[in-house]
Motif scaffolding. Structure first.
Motif, PDB file in Angstrom:
ATOM      1  N   UNK A 127      -2.111  41.254 -27.900  1.00 25.53           N
ATOM      2  CA  UNK A 127      -1.075  40.855 -28.847  1.00 25.53           C
ATOM      3  C   UNK A 127       0.349  41.216 -28.337  1.00 25.53           C
ATOM      4  N   UNK A 128       0.752  40.531 -27.446  1.00 28.29           N
ATOM      5  CA  UNK A 128       2.182  40.688 -26.600  1.00 28.29           C
ATOM      6  C   UNK A 128       2.820  39.414 -26.507  1.00 28.29           C
ATOM      7  N   UNK A 129       4.148  39.489 -26.463  1.00 27.22           N
ATOM      8  CA  UNK A 129       4.773  38.266 -25.924  1.00 27.22           C
ATOM      9  C   UNK A 129       4.303  37.745 -24.679  1.00 27.22           C
ATOM     10  N   UNK A 130       4.319  36.648 -24.462  1.00 24.74           N
ATOM     11  CA  UNK A 130       3.738  36.099 -23.098  1.00 24.74           C
ATOM     12  C   UNK A 130       4.476  36.840 -22.085  1.00 24.74           C
ATOM     13  N   UNK A 131       5.599  36.964 -21.960  1.00 20.49           N
ATOM     14  CA  UNK A 131       6.446  37.833 -20.851  1.00 20.49           C
ATOM     15  C   UNK A 131       6.069  39.098 -20.604  1.00 20.49           C
ATOM     16  N   UNK A 132       5.711  39.609 -21.529  1.00 15.43           N
ATOM     17  CA  UNK A 132       5.264  41.084 -21.832  1.00 15.43           C
ATOM     18  C   UNK A 132       3.917  41.527 -21.338  1.00 15.43           C
ATOM     19  N   UNK A 133       3.241  40.357 -20.931  1.00 14.83           N
ATOM     20  CA  UNK A 133       1.645  40.689 -20.506  1.00 14.83           C
ATOM     21  C   UNK A 133       1.845  40.934 -18.995  1.00 14.83           C
ATOM     22  N   UNK A 134       1.012  42.071 -18.526  1.00 17.19           N
ATOM     23  CA  UNK A 134       1.073  42.543 -17.174  1.00 17.19           C
ATOM     24  C   UNK A 134      -0.258  42.463 -16.508  1.00 17.19           C
ATOM     25  N   UNK A 135      -0.088  42.213 -15.154  1.00 17.47           N
ATOM     26  CA  UNK A 135      -1.766  42.448 -14.624  1.00 17.47           C
ATOM     27  C   UNK A 135      -2.576  43.364 -14.896  1.00 17.47           C
ATOM     28  N   UNK A 136      -1.797  44.648 -15.150  1.00 16.52           N
ATOM     29  CA  UNK A 136      -2.894  45.713 -15.502  1.00 16.52           C
ATOM     30  C   UNK A 136      -3.502  45.677 -16.723  1.00 16.52           C
ATOM     31  N   UNK A 137      -2.780  44.731 -17.819  1.00 15.17           N
ATOM     32  CA  UNK A 137      -3.276  44.457 -19.072  1.00 15.17           C
ATOM     33  C   UNK A 137      -4.842  43.665 -18.809  1.00 15.17           C
ATOM     34  N   UNK A 138      -4.914  43.192 -17.928  1.00 18.94           N
ATOM     35  CA  UNK A 138      -6.130  42.019 -17.983  1.00 18.94           C
ATOM     36  C   UNK A 138      -7.433  42.513 -17.217  1.00 18.94           C
ATOM     37  N   UNK A 139      -7.617  43.541 -16.712  1.00 15.86           N
ATOM     38  CA  UNK A 139      -8.832  44.185 -16.284  1.00 15.86           C
ATOM     39  C   UNK A 139      -9.358  43.123 -15.323  1.00 15.86           C
ATOM     40  N   UNK A 140      -8.878  42.797 -14.260  1.00 15.03           N
ATOM     41  CA  UNK A 140      -9.223  41.809 -13.255  1.00 15.03           C
ATOM     42  C   UNK A 140     -10.278  42.338 -12.378  1.00 15.03           C
ATOM     43  N   UNK A 141     -11.199  41.769 -12.182  1.00 15.17           N
ATOM     44  CA  UNK A 141     -12.166  42.302 -11.264  1.00 15.17           C
ATOM     45  C   UNK A 141     -12.162  41.377  -9.820  1.00 15.17           C
ATOM     46  N   UNK A 142     -11.836  42.112  -8.701  1.00 14.71           N
ATOM     47  CA  UNK A 142     -11.759  40.918  -7.490  1.00 14.71           C
ATOM     48  C   UNK A 142     -12.957  40.184  -7.308  1.00 14.71           C
ATOM     49  N   UNK A 143     -14.251  40.524  -7.733  1.00 18.65           N
ATOM     50  CA  UNK A 143     -15.450  39.977  -7.495  1.00 18.65           C
ATOM     51  C   UNK A 143     -15.478  38.768  -8.543  1.00 18.65           C
ATOM     52  N   UNK A 144     -14.713  38.497  -9.293  1.00 18.00           N
ATOM     53  CA  UNK A 144     -14.728  37.237 -10.355  1.00 18.00           C
ATOM     54  C   UNK A 144     -14.027  36.325  -9.940  1.00 18.00           C
ATOM     55  N   UNK A 145     -14.430  34.679 -10.371  1.00 20.57           N
ATOM     56  CA  UNK A 145     -13.102  33.775 -10.142  1.00 20.57           C
ATOM     57  C   UNK A 145     -12.273  34.069 -11.276  1.00 20.57           C
ATOM     58  N   UNK A 146     -11.322  33.929 -11.177  1.00 17.44           N
ATOM     59  CA  UNK A 146      -9.980  33.934 -12.109  1.00 17.44           C
ATOM     60  C   UNK A 146      -9.292  32.570 -12.366  1.00 17.44           C
ATOM     61  N   UNK A 147      -9.344  32.075 -13.338  1.00 16.03           N
ATOM     62  CA  UNK A 147      -8.924  30.847 -13.799  1.00 16.03           C
ATOM     63  C   UNK A 147      -7.675  31.306 -14.977  1.00 16.03           C
ATOM     64  N   UNK A 148      -6.478  30.651 -14.790  1.00 20.50           N
ATOM     65  CA  UNK A 148      -5.526  30.793 -15.574  1.00 20.50           C
ATOM     66  C   UNK A 148      -5.036  29.545 -16.386  1.00 20.50           C
TER      67      UNK A 148
END
Length: 254
Positions: free
Chosen positions: A104-125
């Motif tokens: 629940x943030x403004x789009x421009x306030x979302x950062x990479x660290x908020x997303x819990x990205x796993x290097x082994x997963x396929x990331x689609x935006x």
């Protein structure tokens, strides 16, 4: 006629200086999510060009995930919690492991660290028309502006694919008359389309015209500054902006 009433009310609100208040009142009267989804489905079924954006969204996503074991989708959208509940229920019904994390943030306030990205997963935006509501350099003089901030963050995520759907138009012009003419041409065509596919007393048509068309037209015509949130740009301008952010265009797959 509905299109003339909508444009007239927008002009009257602009002249009276009440555009922002009227737009906020339209947003406050918005129908339920269920009604909007039904109306949007009617809109999708009625327009041959609308399903194309989903086709071009799904195909690259399918290609990107081929051979992968875990898929992470970052979707820039509105009504996050309602969307998450519906997706979770759909996944439960078909037996697919699924985790949803709404931010629940403004789009421009979302950062990479908020997303819990796993290097082994396929990331689609994915972004279906939502970035067009971000302010640009015509409003935000500081650098970077929200549009460039979001694209920079997407670049830092290093996705397998980023699907960005835009309204290819210039009715975000800073000058009123060019913006008014462009908006009038675009939405007159959409109202004409509705005339050919449904009677004027059709409930779903009325919902589309009120909760989609009328709100957009009112905002474009009657509002200025930060209150004007409908700011579509041409695909060429978005392409140039994306390239400046370090994103590269993928070829269309088979």
């Amino acid at each position: 006629m509905q299109r003339l009433r909508t444009a007239r009310k927008g002009l009257e609100a602009r002249l009276a200086g009440t555009g922002s208040q009227i737009y906020r009142s339209l947003m406050a009267k918005r129908a339920s999510m269920v009604c909007i989804l039904k109306a949007y489905q009617f809109y999708m079924d009625s327009c041959c060009f609308l399903p194309v954006k989903h086709l071009f969204s799904n195909k690259p996503s399918h290609n990107a995930v081929a051979g992968g074991r875990k898929l992470h989708i970052v979707h820039y959208a509105q009504r996050i919690e309602e969307t998450g509940q519906r997706l979770s229920e759909c996944a439960r019904q078909i037996g697919v492991p699924f985790n949803f994390h709404g931010i629940a943030k403004k789009l421009e306030a979302v950062h990479v660290d908020d997303l819990g990205i796993d290097p082994d997963e396929v990331l689609v935006i994915n972004s279906m028309l939502h970035l067009q509501t971000l302010m640009d350099e015509s409003v935000v003089v500081e650098r970077p502006n929200p549009r460039d901030m979001v694209l920079s963050t997407i670049r830092k995520m290093r996705p397998s694919v980023f699907i960005h759907t835009v309204n290819n138009g210039s009715h975000s012009n800073a000058f009123f008359m060019p913006r008014f003419r462009e908006a009038l041409q675009r939405y007159a065509a959409l109202f004409d389309m509705m005339d050919t596919i449904a009677p004027r007393d059709n409930d779903k048509r009325l919902l589309v015209e009120r909760d989609i068309f009328a709100r957009c037209v009112t905002n474009i015509i009657a509002c200025e500054g930060m209150d004007r949130v409908q700011r579509p740009q041409s695909y060429k301008k978005w392409q140039a902006r994306s390239q400046r952010a370090g994103l590269k265009q993928l070829p269309l797959g088979p």
